[in-house]
Design an enzyme around this catalytic site. Structure first.
Site, mmCIF file in Angstrom:
data_model
loop_
_atom_site.group_PDB
_atom_site.id
_atom_site.type_symbol
_atom_site.label_atom_id
_atom_site.label_comp_id
_atom_site.label_asym_id
_atom_site.label_seq_id
_atom_site.Cartn_x
_atom_site.Cartn_y
_atom_site.Cartn_z
ATOM 1 N N TRP A 78 0.735 -1.349 -0.049
ATOM 2 C CA TRP A 78 -0.018 -0.052 0.004
ATOM 3 C C TRP A 78 0.713 0.907 0.073
ATOM 4 O O TRP A 78 0.398 2.434 -0.441
ATOM 5 C CB TRP A 78 -0.977 0.126 1.197
ATOM 6 C CG TRP A 78 -0.262 -0.263 2.638
ATOM 7 C CD1 TRP A 78 0.015 -1.512 3.403
ATOM 8 C CD2 TRP A 78 0.751 0.625 3.365
ATOM 9 N NE1 TRP A 78 0.679 -1.283 4.378
ATOM 10 C CE2 TRP A 78 1.043 -0.205 4.317
ATOM 11 C CE3 TRP A 78 0.828 1.994 3.121
ATOM 12 C CZ2 TRP A 78 2.019 0.592 5.438
ATOM 13 C CZ3 TRP A 78 1.620 2.840 3.927
ATOM 14 C CH2 TRP A 78 2.271 2.028 5.292
ATOM 15 N N LYS B 156 -1.885 -8.450 -7.791
ATOM 16 C CA LYS B 156 -2.836 -8.404 -6.675
ATOM 17 C C LYS B 156 -2.524 -7.137 -5.871
ATOM 18 O O LYS B 156 -1.591 -7.218 -5.043
ATOM 19 C CB LYS B 156 -2.723 -9.547 -5.939
ATOM 20 C CG LYS B 156 -4.055 -9.656 -4.917
ATOM 21 C CD LYS B 156 -3.565 -10.292 -3.550
ATOM 22 C CE LYS B 156 -2.962 -9.109 -2.616
ATOM 23 N NZ LYS B 156 -3.601 -8.017 -2.100
ATOM 24 N N GLY C 168 6.863 -6.014 -0.203
ATOM 25 C CA GLY C 168 6.039 -6.059 0.774
ATOM 26 C C GLY C 168 6.925 -6.492 2.145
ATOM 27 O O GLY C 168 8.063 -6.341 2.102
ATOM 28 N N SER C 169 6.260 -6.973 3.116
ATOM 29 C CA SER C 169 6.875 -7.435 4.348
ATOM 30 C C SER C 169 7.537 -8.666 4.137
ATOM 31 O O SER C 169 7.249 -9.453 3.342
ATOM 32 C CB SER C 169 6.045 -7.494 5.636
ATOM 33 O OG SER C 169 4.959 -8.545 5.361
ATOM 34 N N GLU D 141 11.018 -7.968 -2.828
ATOM 35 C CA GLU D 141 11.507 -6.717 -2.329
ATOM 36 C C GLU D 141 10.879 -6.499 -1.045
ATOM 37 O O GLU D 141 9.604 -6.367 -0.735
ATOM 38 C CB GLU D 141 11.043 -5.412 -3.325
ATOM 39 C CG GLU D 141 11.675 -5.490 -4.589
ATOM 40 C CD GLU D 141 13.141 -5.090 -4.644
ATOM 41 O OE1 GLU D 141 13.551 -4.727 -3.666
ATOM 42 O OE2 GLU D 141 13.740 -5.309 -5.822
ATOM 43 N N LEU D 142 11.686 -6.526 0.071
ATOM 44 C CA LEU D 142 10.994 -6.808 1.372
ATOM 45 C C LEU D 142 11.247 -5.780 2.377
ATOM 46 O O LEU D 142 11.751 -4.568 1.904
ATOM 47 C CB LEU D 142 11.613 -8.189 1.944
ATOM 48 C CG LEU D 142 11.292 -9.409 1.308
ATOM 49 C CD1 LEU D 142 11.602 -10.807 1.689
ATOM 50 C CD2 LEU D 142 9.891 -9.534 0.514
ATOM 51 N N CYS E 139 10.119 1.838 2.546
ATOM 52 C CA CYS E 139 10.987 0.647 2.901
ATOM 53 C C CYS E 139 12.552 1.010 3.161
ATOM 54 O O CYS E 139 13.288 0.438 3.738
ATOM 55 C CB CYS E 139 10.857 -0.458 1.943
ATOM 56 S SG CYS E 139 11.397 0.034 0.193
ATOM 57 N N GLU F 199 11.152 -2.254 11.751
ATOM 58 C CA GLU F 199 10.831 -0.942 10.865
ATOM 59 C C GLU F 199 9.727 -0.017 11.803
ATOM 60 O O GLU F 199 8.668 -0.865 11.926
ATOM 61 C CB GLU F 199 10.182 -1.215 9.504
ATOM 62 C CG GLU F 199 11.187 -1.450 8.649
ATOM 63 C CD GLU F 199 10.221 -2.077 7.254
ATOM 64 O OE1 GLU F 199 9.394 -2.963 7.390
ATOM 65 O OE2 GLU F 199 10.602 -1.460 6.219
HETATM 66 N N1 LIG Z 1 11.817 -3.695 -0.396
HETATM 67 C C1 LIG Z 1 11.106 -2.823 -1.166
HETATM 68 O O1 LIG Z 1 11.258 -2.505 -2.357
HETATM 69 C C2 LIG Z 1 9.690 -2.364 -0.467
HETATM 70 C C3 LIG Z 1 8.745 -1.470 -1.081
HETATM 71 C C4 LIG Z 1 7.670 -1.267 -0.379
HETATM 72 C C5 LIG Z 1 7.237 -1.677 0.806
HETATM 73 N N2 LIG Z 1 8.024 -2.777 1.157
HETATM 74 C C6 LIG Z 1 7.987 -3.096 2.590
HETATM 75 O O2 LIG Z 1 6.505 -3.639 2.576
HETATM 76 C C7 LIG Z 1 6.130 -3.327 3.986
HETATM 77 C C8 LIG Z 1 4.804 -2.487 4.076
HETATM 78 O O3 LIG Z 1 3.708 -3.030 3.072
HETATM 79 P P1 LIG Z 1 2.736 -4.024 3.466
HETATM 80 O O4 LIG Z 1 2.145 -3.710 4.822
HETATM 81 O O5 LIG Z 1 1.625 -3.539 2.281
HETATM 82 O O6 LIG Z 1 3.161 -5.446 3.355
HETATM 83 P P2 LIG Z 1 2.321 -6.859 3.345
HETATM 84 O O7 LIG Z 1 3.168 -7.916 3.393
HETATM 85 O O8 LIG Z 1 1.453 -6.864 4.485
HETATM 86 O O9 LIG Z 1 1.472 -6.740 2.188
HETATM 87 C C9 LIG Z 1 2.087 -6.691 0.800
HETATM 88 C C10 LIG Z 1 1.127 -7.296 -0.256
HETATM 89 O O10 LIG Z 1 0.915 -8.752 0.241
HETATM 90 C C11 LIG Z 1 -0.363 -9.056 0.131
HETATM 91 N N3 LIG Z 1 -0.513 -10.229 1.147
HETATM 92 C C12 LIG Z 1 -0.549 -10.258 2.475
HETATM 93 N N4 LIG Z 1 -0.954 -11.697 2.771
HETATM 94 C C13 LIG Z 1 -0.737 -12.204 1.793
HETATM 95 C C14 LIG Z 1 -0.778 -13.765 1.631
HETATM 96 N N5 LIG Z 1 -1.176 -14.804 2.434
HETATM 97 N N6 LIG Z 1 -0.530 -14.140 0.262
HETATM 98 C C15 LIG Z 1 -0.407 -13.268 -0.757
HETATM 99 N N7 LIG Z 1 -0.259 -12.035 -0.398
HETATM 100 C C16 LIG Z 1 -0.615 -11.466 0.526
HETATM 101 C C17 LIG Z 1 -1.126 -7.754 0.736
HETATM 102 O O11 LIG Z 1 -2.428 -7.820 0.397
HETATM 103 C C18 LIG Z 1 -0.285 -6.616 0.114
HETATM 104 O O12 LIG Z 1 -0.836 -6.622 -1.331
HETATM 105 C C19 LIG Z 1 6.905 -2.836 4.687
HETATM 106 O O13 LIG Z 1 7.781 -4.014 5.120
HETATM 107 C C20 LIG Z 1 8.048 -2.451 3.710
HETATM 108 O O14 LIG Z 1 9.439 -2.266 4.194
HETATM 109 C C21 LIG Z 1 9.333 -2.903 0.807
HETATM 110 O O1 LIG Z 2 9.025 1.637 0.037
HETATM 111 C C1 LIG Z 2 9.871 1.379 -0.677
HETATM 112 C C2 LIG Z 2 9.980 1.898 -1.982
HETATM 113 O O2 LIG Z 2 10.668 1.069 -2.796
HETATM 114 C C3 LIG Z 2 9.604 2.935 -2.522
HETATM 115 S S1 LIG Z 2 10.847 3.820 -3.458
HETATM 116 O O3 LIG Z 2 11.241 2.847 -4.599
HETATM 117 O O4 LIG Z 2 12.088 4.093 -2.726
HETATM 118 O O5 LIG Z 2 10.107 5.297 -4.067
#
Ligand SMILES: NC(=O)c1ccc[n+]([C@@H]2O[C@H](COP(=O)([O-])OP(=O)(O)OC[C@H]3O[C@@H](n4cnc5c(N)ncnc54)[C@H](O)[C@@H]3O)[C@@H](O)[C@H]2O)c1
Ligand SMILES: O=C[C@H](O)CS(=O)(=O)O
Length: 485
Positions: free
Chosen positions: A157, A181, A234-235, A256-257, A290, A387
């Site tokens: 998100w 998704k 995501g996470s 990308e976590l 992130c 985080e």
């Molecule tokens: N490394 C990067 O480039 C990067 C970029 C942006 C965000 N992030 C990380 O993302 C996290 C925040 O984002 P978030 O809260 O949306 O993360 P999240 O892992 O909760 O969710 C990410 C996505 O995964 C989906 N999801 C959740 N459970 C799932 C399942 N069981 N199966 C399939 N999909 C599932 C969610 O609906 C969402 O679309 C932070 O830890 C942040 O550091 C990393």
């Molecule tokens: O949340 C982390 C993302 O990758 C954002 S950005 O690519 O640094 O803008």
């Protein structure tokens, strides 16, 4: 949604095989404006069946899409890019309304998101292969690059536009088709991109979007053997769950976590530059990024001066709805996010940290939190190992370079790190010692389509953007041609 110039960009349906669809169950998920807690609208709560249908559509579209020339695919991506720029104001308004970030930042994300589409439209023409000198005179060996196939794209998100384009653009350029998704908190940015993709003439089934709660959709993406790759941002918790789920059918993965970025200010740093960098790195998207500085390590000789300069700047930041002019910190995404931020600050204060920014009144609403600077942070505090994902800048004091590197590397994460020094020798030493996928020296801004983006350790696998980003969506086929003697 109020205020859109082109109301058709606001869709409340999933996109499967070129048709906009409700959930088979008739169920929907509400999407909430984090600034007001008002329901913006709802999207279909799709599940395994719709996801299977989306994968079948992507599979049907894959053959014709991969057969297009690279120039044809590039031309369609260029059109998609142009439409994103043309509709920037509306895309930004949708993004701010569902995600909360200030409108100017949202426009920045739309430009950033679109930049990946432009970049990979250009890279599409440069997918090459190679020839290898044969060990025998009757053979030739050619290395071909082919699209991986149907890709599952799962996004968070916090950057609901750019995290999609950073994956979908290289996938499409390579000749893959996708099932997206988006996060259930921010689906409208994804759906607006779907509308623009249709308008650009990207064929039905090449981009499919399934909306709703994650478990059933995720389970189908993991189990479906037609899906050849999952690209996830995501996470770390969900990333490792997807990794386990993808193992049975041995899918390729890009992950990308999460991060826990150190931001190190040495005694010999340009302090004003370091303060600017800290503001950019720490407070972008209210700290919900992130690559945000999570731990600010400041050497003893400049600790007090840096703390004062940073606190003065943070005191001047305005908190409010993202749509209001002059706001630099919008609402956080939801109440659990606020609860985590509060818990981190309370834990830090209970363990001896001090808030040095001024108390301020906040706008009405449960999702606002003040940006703060904390002095006296130590490694035993929660905010040192997790985080915070909020506008909290904890300052850790250190004495020596070795100590700073040990603290910085003392995390299972390895996404981004930053450091400030005017010494060339130290720059190389520290740059090489930091165990992170991306390191910023004298800069807090490292995100651009032209540079590889990604982490090491529990921050993920693979790289996005740059020349290497497209490789994540290409398979290598070695073609041995014999009998030529
Ligand atoms: N490394 C990067 O480039 C990067 C970029 C942006 C965000 N992030 C990380 O993302 C996290 C925040 O984002 P978030 O809260 O949306 O993360 P999240 O892992 O909760 O969710 C990410 C996505 O995964 C989906 N999801 C959740 N459970 C799932 C399942 N069981 N199966 C399939 N999909 C599932 C969610 O609906 C969402 O679309 C932070 O830890 C942040 O550091 C990393
Ligand atoms: O949340 C982390 C993302 O990758 C954002 S950005 O690519 O640094 O803008």
């Amino acid at each position: 949604m109020q205020g859109l110039k082109d109301r058709d960009l606001f869709r409340q349906a999933g996109l499967i095989g070129g048709a906009w669809k409700a959930a088979a169950s008739g169920k929907a998920v509400d999407v909430i404006d984090p600034a007001t807690q008002a329901v913006i609208g709802s999207v279909p709560d799709m599940g395994g069946g719709e996801t299977r249908a989306a994968v079948e559509s992507a599979d049907a579209a894959f053959g014709p899409w991969r057969k297009k020339t690279h120039a044809e695919r590039a031309a369609l991506l260029e059109k998609w890019f142009a439409l994103m720029i043309e509709h920037m104001d509306d895309l930004a308004l949708i993004l701010t309304t569902e995600q909360g970030k200030p409108l100017e930042e949202a426009k920045g994300e739309i430009r950033y998101g679109a930049s990946f589409v432009k970049w990979f439209a250009e890279e599409a023409r440069r997918i090459g292969g190679s020839t290898i000198p044969s060990p025998t005179p009757d053979r030739r060996i050619v290395v071909l690059k082919e699209p991986v196939g149907v890709c599952g794209i799962v996004t968070p998100w916090n950057f609901p536009n750019a995290m999609i384009t950073r994956k979908v653009a290289p996938a499409l350029a390579a000749g893959c088709t996708v099932v997206i998704k988006p996060s259930e908190f921010t689906p409208y940015s994804a759906l607006a991109l779907g509308v623009l993709a249709e308008r650009a003439g990207i064929p039905a089934g090449v981009i499919n979007i399934v909306t709703g709660m994650p478990t059933d959709i995720g389970n189908e993406i993991m189990a479906n053997e037609t899906v050849r790759k999952i690209s996830f941002t995501g996470s770390t918790r969900v990333g490792s769950l997807l990794m386990r789920g993808a193992a049975d059918s041995v899918k390729r993965l890009s992950l990308e976590l999460g991060g826990n970025a150190p931001f190190i200010v040495f005694d010999d740093a340009d302090l004003d530059l370091a303060v600017e960098g800290a503001l950019v790195s720490k407070f972008r998207n209210g700290g919900q990024t992130c690559v945000c500085a999570n731990r600010i390590l400041v050497q003893a000789g400049v600790y007090d001066a840096f703390a004062k300069k940073l606190a003065d700047r943070v005191d001047a930041m305005r908190v409010g709805p993202g749509t209001e002019a002059g706001v630099s910190i919008g609402p956080m995404i939801n109440e659990p996010a606020i609860a985590k931020i509060r818990a981190h600050v309370e834990d830090a204060v209970a363990k001896g940290a001090k808030i040095i920014t001024r108390p301020r009144p906040l706008p009405e609403g449960p999702q606002y939190t003040a940006p703060i600077v904390l002095t006296g942070a130590t490694t035993g505090m929660r905010l040192a190992s997790e985080e915070t994902f909020g506008p909290v800048a904890p300052l850790f004091r250190f004495e020596t370079e070795e100590e700073a590197i040990a603290i910085a590397n003392g995390t299972p994460f390895g996404l981004a790190a930053y450091f400030y020094t005017e010494s060339l020798r130290r720059a190389w030493r520290v740059g090489e010692a930091l165990e992170f996928g991306m390191v910023g020296l004298n800069t807090g801004a490292i995100s651009t389509e032209v540079a590889p983006f990604g982490g090491v350790k529990q921050s993920g696998l693979g790289r996005e953007g740059a020349q290497v980003g497209i490789e994540e969506y290409l398979e290598i086929k070695t073609f041995h041609i014999g009998g030529l003697a």
